[in-house]
Design a protein around this motif. Structure first.
Motif, PDB file in Angstrom:
ATOM      1  N   MET A  81      12.378  -0.775   3.382  1.00 34.96           N
ATOM      2  CA  MET A  81      10.998  -0.386   3.686  1.00 34.96           C
ATOM      3  C   MET A  81      10.591  -0.958   5.053  1.00 34.96           C
ATOM      4  SD  MET A  81       7.571  -1.111   1.436  1.00 34.96           S
ATOM      5  CE  MET A  81       8.181  -0.565  -0.158  1.00 34.96           C
ATOM      6  N   ASN A  82       9.976  -0.137   5.906  1.00 36.89           N
ATOM      7  CA  ASN A  82       9.550  -0.674   7.201  1.00 36.89           C
ATOM      8  C   ASN A  82       8.256  -1.475   7.048  1.00 36.89           C
ATOM      9  OD1 ASN A  82       7.325   1.099   7.235  1.00 36.89           O
ATOM     10  ND2 ASN A  82       8.525   2.698   8.259  1.00 36.89           N
ATOM     11  N   SER A  83       7.876  -2.175   8.127  1.00 36.93           N
ATOM     12  CA  SER A  83       6.719  -3.080   8.067  1.00 36.93           C
ATOM     13  C   SER A  83       5.450  -2.333   7.679  1.00 36.93           C
ATOM     14  CB  SER A  83       6.495  -3.743   9.425  1.00 36.93           C
ATOM     15  OG  SER A  83       7.574  -4.567   9.734  1.00 36.93           O
ATOM     16  N   ARG A  84       5.299  -1.152   8.246  1.00 31.98           N
ATOM     17  CA  ARG A  84       4.094  -0.370   7.980  1.00 31.98           C
ATOM     18  C   ARG A  84       3.948  -0.105   6.480  1.00 31.98           C
ATOM     19  NH1 ARG A  84       2.716   4.911   7.101  1.00 31.98           N
ATOM     20  NH2 ARG A  84       0.795   5.636   8.114  1.00 31.98           N
ATOM     21  N   ASP A  85       5.012   0.431   5.896  1.00 29.64           N
ATOM     22  CA  ASP A  85       4.935   0.777   4.474  1.00 29.64           C
ATOM     23  C   ASP A  85       4.806  -0.472   3.616  1.00 29.64           C
ATOM     24  OD1 ASP A  85       5.139   3.337   5.329  1.00 29.64           O
ATOM     25  OD2 ASP A  85       7.273   3.553   4.866  1.00 29.64           O
ATOM     26  N   ALA A  86       5.464  -1.550   4.035  1.00 24.27           N
ATOM     27  CA  ALA A  86       5.384  -2.791   3.260  1.00 24.27           C
ATOM     28  C   ALA A  86       3.942  -3.315   3.241  1.00 24.27           C
ATOM     29  CB  ALA A  86       6.320  -3.843   3.863  1.00 24.27           C
ATOM     30  N   ILE A  87       3.294  -3.301   4.409  1.00 26.93           N
ATOM     31  CA  ILE A  87       1.905  -3.802   4.481  1.00 26.93           C
ATOM     32  C   ILE A  87       0.985  -2.900   3.656  1.00 26.93           C
ATOM     33  CG2 ILE A  87      -0.081  -4.128   6.030  1.00 26.93           C
ATOM     34  CD1 ILE A  87       1.992  -4.956   8.203  1.00 26.93           C
ATOM     35  N   LEU A  88       1.131  -1.596   3.847  1.00 26.73           N
ATOM     36  CA  LEU A  88       0.244  -0.670   3.131  1.00 26.73           C
ATOM     37  C   LEU A  88       0.451  -0.757   1.624  1.00 26.73           C
ATOM     38  CD1 LEU A  88       0.360   2.399   5.552  1.00 26.73           C
ATOM     39  CD2 LEU A  88      -1.580   0.868   5.126  1.00 26.73           C
ATOM     40  N   SER A  89       1.688  -0.895   1.180  1.00 27.62           N
ATOM     41  CA  SER A  89       1.888  -0.948  -0.275  1.00 27.62           C
ATOM     42  C   SER A  89       1.427  -2.296  -0.832  1.00 27.62           C
ATOM     43  CB  SER A  89       3.341  -0.644  -0.656  1.00 27.62           C
ATOM     44  OG  SER A  89       4.190  -1.587  -0.095  1.00 27.62           O
ATOM     45  N   ARG A  90       1.523  -3.368  -0.017  1.00 28.73           N
ATOM     46  CA  ARG A  90       0.980  -4.658  -0.464  1.00 28.73           C
ATOM     47  C   ARG A  90      -0.535  -4.567  -0.632  1.00 28.73           C
ATOM     48  NH1 ARG A  90       4.468  -7.734   2.493  1.00 28.73           N
ATOM     49  NH2 ARG A  90       3.068  -7.816   4.284  1.00 28.73           N
ATOM     50  N   ILE A  91      -1.177  -3.893   0.312  1.00 24.23           N
ATOM     51  CA  ILE A  91      -2.632  -3.732   0.209  1.00 24.23           C
ATOM     52  C   ILE A  91      -2.986  -2.971  -1.064  1.00 24.23           C
ATOM     53  CG2 ILE A  91      -4.656  -2.600   1.243  1.00 24.23           C
ATOM     54  CD1 ILE A  91      -3.346  -3.143   4.001  1.00 24.23           C
ATOM     55  N   ARG A  92      -2.261  -1.894  -1.321  1.00 21.66           N
ATOM     56  CA  ARG A  92      -2.574  -1.077  -2.503  1.00 21.66           C
ATOM     57  C   ARG A  92      -2.310  -1.856  -3.786  1.00 21.66           C
ATOM     58  NH1 ARG A  92      -4.415   3.554  -1.731  1.00 21.66           N
ATOM     59  NH2 ARG A  92      -3.990   4.488  -3.764  1.00 21.66           N
ATOM     60  N   ALA A  93      -1.225  -2.595  -3.806  1.00 19.96           N
ATOM     61  CA  ALA A  93      -0.911  -3.379  -5.003  1.00 19.96           C
ATOM     62  C   ALA A  93      -2.021  -4.408  -5.256  1.00 19.96           C
ATOM     63  CB  ALA A  93       0.440  -4.068  -4.835  1.00 19.96           C
ATOM     64  N   ALA A  94      -2.497  -5.052  -4.164  1.00 19.64           N
ATOM     65  CA  ALA A  94      -3.540  -6.073  -4.310  1.00 19.64           C
ATOM     66  C   ALA A  94      -4.827  -5.466  -4.849  1.00 19.64           C
ATOM     67  CB  ALA A  94      -3.801  -6.743  -2.960  1.00 19.64           C
ATOM     68  N   GLN A  95      -5.046  -4.191  -4.531  1.00 16.20           N
ATOM     69  CA  GLN A  95      -6.272  -3.538  -4.981  1.00 16.20           C
ATOM     70  C   GLN A  95      -6.067  -2.811  -6.307  1.00 16.20           C
ATOM     71  OE1 GLN A  95      -6.907  -1.292  -1.414  1.00 16.20           O
ATOM     72  NE2 GLN A  95      -8.349  -2.797  -0.598  1.00 16.20           N
ATOM     73  N   GLY A  96      -4.877  -2.998  -6.908  1.00 19.35           N
ATOM     74  CA  GLY A  96      -4.599  -2.385  -8.197  1.00 19.35           C
ATOM     75  C   GLY A  96      -4.422  -0.880  -8.125  1.00 19.35           C
ATOM     76  N   ARG A  97      -3.969  -0.385  -6.964  1.00 20.39           N
ATOM     77  CA  ARG A  97      -3.731   1.050  -6.845  1.00 20.39           C
ATOM     78  C   ARG A  97      -2.247   1.275  -6.582  1.00 20.39           C
ATOM     79  NH1 ARG A  97      -8.349   0.868  -2.771  1.00 20.39           N
ATOM     80  NH2 ARG A  97     -10.220   1.232  -3.999  1.00 20.39           N
ATOM     81  N   ALA A  98      -1.746   2.413  -7.037  1.00 17.16           N
ATOM     82  CA  ALA A  98      -0.325   2.705  -6.835  1.00 17.16           C
ATOM     83  C   ALA A  98      -0.174   3.930  -5.939  1.00 17.16           C
ATOM     84  CB  ALA A  98       0.353   2.954  -8.184  1.00 17.16           C
TER      85      ALA A  98
END
Lengths: 476, 218
Positions: free
Chosen positions: B1-18
């Motif tokens: 996973m590139n940095s962009r996708d890693a950051i965005l998916s971390r944000i979504r996970a933190a907000q309880g969204r998939a």
């Protein structure tokens, strides 16, 4: 920047004894604290604007991924290149790669606290690139090889005589100590660098999703030069800095300069969108680096309100602890109340055990925060977390356990406090001052503790409350 | 996973969204941006010109008022002579056609290369609330003209004074297009300044020492 917050107590002692620093810190209260209070009076509806500002920050944080992608799309469509950095090392790698691609030998920088997080200057110099800080305060610090001690006034800890010595030594010019002349000297030293640098690096106070723009707020004009004159512009900022629209930006701009420096507005607010357009002088290449650097870990936790922060510095200006020890004691990029929380959350709680404790929880910071971050509450939560994780010293944990044991047994608690009150009164003697306390020598080391009157509150209350109760008892 | 996708998916996970942002999420963001509502504004029961004058003076911007565009060169010459400043300057293209020579001035319509001591510009508009000038950069309106010289003179028709920054953005949307942005929008509020040394205010840190505004009545 390496975290040195574990040395807070030792450093704070030294700072308290530093006469020059103490004089410098007193000026901060006069200018920034008084200035802020005066400027806020201009806004009849300050509280309304403040609530709106907090809501603006919460709005983008609640849908941060969507706003960031909107920003990316709009910035890209105007010719900027958006980079995503998970760590500070990623930022340094990306900037060094860009310097290589564009054949950069000299970089000029405007003040960027995110680049301080990254220790970007060291990385660039390691790659053989000359870096020149151009904010007057940061330029002085670069010559002195020191870190900033305040996020708005980075060289607040240094007096004019020290700066005069430094300039005389580094510039090989006759020594002068008038601030106006020193400023002129720096201006003349830096003008050539502005005109000859290949790359300008700035931070961004905000990025605007609607337009894909980066925004910098400055007084000196160096930020405008850094983003206008070199052929490459790189803006570095945190992922939390995104706002939705130009109108939201406008609301925040009513509070940022007032809170930061006591100005109605800063001299220059520059909204930069894409590289130079056809026929226009200006950067041919515009890169934007968005740093996570631990920020996403705060989302969805009780620390999320910290991500509203717009880096105005009002919390530290008004903090009695910051006012006493200055910024260097805190040991990382961000000092004061906001720094205590950011160092603990971004830099690791175990590296900054003293920082959330370095507060009287007086809530001056909470009152002045323009985006309503409950700073004392967050520091209290960090203290709680340290305790739960067993990170507090054994003596403190044992003491708290003892206190809890007693506090859960009211009769025992009353007896113990009665005993303690009488004992302390005795220790105070005729002067009613206690010079030394067992287990609390840290407190009495620098001052005497006033002795209590000899009776506990509950004793006094029991005696006085009864007739009152009798009189008002009928009302239930 | 590139940095962009890693950051965005971390944000979504933190907000309880998939997964990727849902259609309602992106629609809500797009709707808010399209509406771009203004926030609460401070009371503005003042006259814009009067307010601009007061705020500008408090920022140490000086002001002059002339009847029409043709009167600008004489006003500029007066200002420069009174302040013992050089009588040659660079200006934006839109001001090139004025009769500067008759006023005794030597004005060149070109970009500044850093050695010019006086720069003369127009302005997109001025904001009365804060005494601020709003300049848009472009091929004929280079940003450096208001930045590198020691003296910046701006020329502005009185009709271009707006109340607040919200009104400035509205004017920019209306005249340039809702999505159009120049490379740089520069809001300028007085001369460059610093208080980095002992909190002592010094004018002319890196940019102009002086900002002078000439308002045209007609």
């Amino acid at each position: 920047m390496q975290i040195a917050s574990m040395h807070f107590k030792a450093r704070a002692g030294g700072k308290l004894a530093d006469v020059k620093l103490q004089a410098a810190l007193r000026k901060l209260q006069g200018n920034f604290v008084k200035g802020r209070a005066e400027r806020m009076l201009e806004l009849d509806n300050f509280e309304e604007i403040r609530s709106a500002a907090a809501a603006i920050r919460d709005r983008t944080l609640a849908n941060l991924d969507t706003y960031l992608q909107t920003f990316e799309r709009n910035a890209t469509s105007r010719g900027a290149v958006v980079h995503w950095a998970e760590t500070i090392d990623d930022v340094n790698r990306i900037v060094c790669e860009l310097a290589g691609i564009y054949g950069v030998t000299k970089v000029i920088k405007s003040k960027s606290m995110v680049s301080e997080e990254c220790a970007l200057n060291d990385a660039l110099e390691g790659a053989g690139v000359q870096v020149v800080e151009t904010d007057l305060g940061e330029y002085i610090l670069q010559l002195a090889k020191e870190p900033p001690s305040h996020i708005i006034a980075p060289v607040i800890h240094k007096g004019r005589e020290e700066i005069a010595d430094l300039f005389a030594e580094k510039h090989h010019l006759p020594r002068q100590s008038d601030p106006a002349l020193l400023t002129r000297e720096a201006r003349e030293q830096l003008r050539g660098h502005f005109l000859s640098a290949d790359m300008g690096i700035s931070g961004a106070n905000f990025v605007v999703a609607e337009t894909g723009s980066t925004v910098i707020v400055t007084n000196e004009g160096n930020g405008r030069m850094v983003t206008t004159l070199p052929r490459v512009h790189v803006a570095i900022t945190g992922i939390e800095k995104v706002v939705a629209t130009r109108e939201d930006l406008t609301t925040l701009l009513r509070l940022l300069p007032r809170s930061a420096t006591g100005q109605t507005i800063s001299n220059y607010v520059s909204v930069t969108t894409g590289p130079a357009q056809a026929g226009e002088a200006g950067p041919q290449h515009f890169h934007i680096i968005l740093l996570d650097g631990g920020r996403s870990k705060l989302l969805g936790t009780d620390m999320q309100p910290m991500l509203r922060c717009i880096r105005c510095g009002a919390c530290m200006n008004h903090c009695p602890v910051y006012q006493s020890v200055g910024g260097h004691a805190y040991g990382w990029v961000y000092p004061g109340p906001m720094g205590s929380i950011l160092t603990s959350t971004l830099g690791g709680m175990e590296n900054a055990l003293d920082l959330p404790q370095a507060s009287t929880l007086c809530n001056q910071c909470g009152v002045v925060c323009p985006v309503k971050i409950p700073l004392p509450e967050l520091m209290r939560k960090l203290r709680e977390r340290q305790f739960v994780k067993g990170l507090r010293p054994w003596s403190e944990r044992a003491g708290l356990r003892l206190w809890r044991y007693a506090a859960e047994r009211p009769v025992l608690y009353a007896r113990l406090t009665r005993l303690a009150a009488r004992l302390l009164k005795l220790m105070g003697g005729n002067a009613r001052l206690i010079h030394r306390l067992p287990f609390a020598s840290g407190w009495t080391g620098g001052r005497d503790m006033p002795a209590p009157a000899g009776k506990t509150f509950r004793e006094l209350y029991a005696r006085r409350a009864k007739p009152e109760f009798a009189a008002t008892g009928a009302r239930g | 996973m590139n940095s962009r996708d890693a950051i965005l998916s971390r944000i979504r996970a933190a907000q309880g969204r998939a997964g990727a942002p849902s259609a309602p999420e992106t629609a809500a963001v797009a709707t808010y941006i399209a509406a771009h509502p203004s926030g609460p504004r401070p009371p503005s029961d003042w006259d814009p010109l009067q307010r601009l004058r007061e705020r500008a003076l408090s920022l140490t911007t000086t002001l002059d008022e002339v009847a029409d565009l043709a009167a600008v060169p004489a006003a500029v010459a007066r200002y420069l002579r009174n302040n013992q400043l050089p009588l040659n300057a660079v200006c934006w293209a839109e001001l090139a056609a004025l009769d500067w020579t008759s006023a005794g001035l030597q004005i060149e319509a070109r970009e500044t290369h850093g050695n010019d001591l006086v720069g003369i510009t127009g302005a997109f508009c001025a904001i009365a609330e804060t005494g601020t000038l709003m300049l848009l950069s472009g091929a004929d309106t280079p940003g450096a003209t208001s930045l590198l010289p020691e003296t910046h003179i701006a020329v502005l028709p009185r009709s271009r004074i707006v109340r607040g920054m919200e009104d400035a953005w509205a004017l920019q949307r209306a005249e340039c297009g809702a999505d159009a942005m120049p490379r740089a929008v520069n809001f300028i509020s007085g001369p460059s300044r610093t208080a980095d040394i002992e909190q002592t205010l010094v004018l002319g840190a890196h940019g102009p020492y002086r900002v002078h505004l000439v308002i045209i009545a007609a």
